[in-house]
Scaffold this motif. Structure first.
Motif, mmCIF file in Angstrom:
data_model
loop_
_atom_site.group_PDB
_atom_site.id
_atom_site.type_symbol
_atom_site.label_atom_id
_atom_site.label_comp_id
_atom_site.label_asym_id
_atom_site.label_seq_id
_atom_site.Cartn_x
_atom_site.Cartn_y
_atom_site.Cartn_z
ATOM 1 N N PHE A 1 0.853 -1.190 0.000
ATOM 2 C CA PHE A 1 0.000 0.000 0.000
ATOM 3 C C PHE A 1 0.888 1.237 0.000
ATOM 4 N N ILE A 2 0.630 2.151 -0.924
ATOM 5 C CA ILE A 2 1.310 3.444 -0.960
ATOM 6 C C ILE A 2 0.211 4.501 -0.883
ATOM 7 N N ILE A 3 0.194 5.243 0.220
ATOM 8 C CA ILE A 3 -0.889 6.196 0.476
ATOM 9 C C ILE A 3 -0.307 7.551 0.887
ATOM 10 N N SER A 4 -0.832 8.604 0.302
ATOM 11 C CA SER A 4 -0.445 9.984 0.647
ATOM 12 C C SER A 4 1.072 10.159 0.646
ATOM 13 N N SER A 5 1.696 9.773 -0.450
ATOM 14 C CA SER A 5 3.149 9.846 -0.565
ATOM 15 C C SER A 5 3.523 10.466 -1.907
ATOM 16 N N PHE A 6 4.786 10.921 -2.021
ATOM 17 C CA PHE A 6 5.194 11.527 -3.282
ATOM 18 C C PHE A 6 6.677 11.354 -3.546
ATOM 19 N N ASN A 7 7.023 11.542 -4.818
ATOM 20 C CA ASN A 7 8.410 11.607 -5.254
ATOM 21 C C ASN A 7 8.604 12.953 -5.930
ATOM 22 N N HIS A 8 9.670 13.646 -5.562
ATOM 23 C CA HIS A 8 9.996 14.919 -6.195
ATOM 24 C C HIS A 8 11.439 14.842 -6.665
#
Length: 181
Positions: free
Chosen positions: A31-38
């Protein structure tokens, strides 16, 4: 296996398959939730994407901002291959690949909803000989009302989230800054 309210910030350079801004491979139990890559991603092999190279799990309320360049096929803004579930995500950046490319997902065999990419970044990016740029959210499939490209202006600002055709169809409560984060 859960990745929640997490991020990666920085550039990635990979020589292997399944390169993602957060993970290369997200298993069916992931599960990947409320995450980001910048950050920018460069890969020499297949399955390169802004969040997950190959997704069999669940991704929600997450995004990627940065440029992607793959020396092979299957390059996209969210997940190169999806056999799982992807909900409420977006990608903003240039995307180049030598083969199949997409704004969000190259090959979708799972479920996607409310998946967007920044068409302004794609349209303004220079063409590079022997590299392809995305023409739709999902490779080879015409954009739909909830899986499509939006302009940079539509994707940013006070009125970017809502129920109109030119807005990100997200629950605004999921995207506001939370106290303590």
């Amino acid at each position: 296996h859960m990745i929640e309210q997490s991020y990666h910030q920085g550039n990635i350079s990979s020589k292997g398959q399944m390169t993602g801004g957060l993970v290369g491979y997200n298993a069916i139990s992931g599960f990947i939730i409320s995450s980001f890559n910048h950050g920018d991603i460069k890969s020499l092999d297949i399955y390169t994407a802004g969040l997950v190279g190959y997704n069999e799990g669940y991704i929600k309320n997450s995004y990627h901002v940065g440029d992607i360049k793959s020396e092979q096929t299957y390059a996209s803004g969210i997940a190169a291959v999806n056999t799982g579930v992807i909900l409420d995500v977006f990608s903003a950046g240039k995307i180049y690949g030598k083969g199949h490319v997409a704004g969000a997902v190259v090959e979708n065999q799972g479920s996607i909803e409310n998946v967007y990419y920044d068409v302004t970044k794609i349209e303004e990016s220079q063409s590079i000989a022997s590299y392809n740029k995305p023409e739709s959210a999902v490779h080879g499939i015409v954009d739909t009302q909830r899986e499509k490209g939006l302009t940079h202006e539509q994707m940013t600002g006070l009125y970017s989230i809502g129920t109109y055709e030119h807005q990100l169809y997200f629950n605004v409560e999921d995207w506001i800054e939370k106290e303590g984060y």
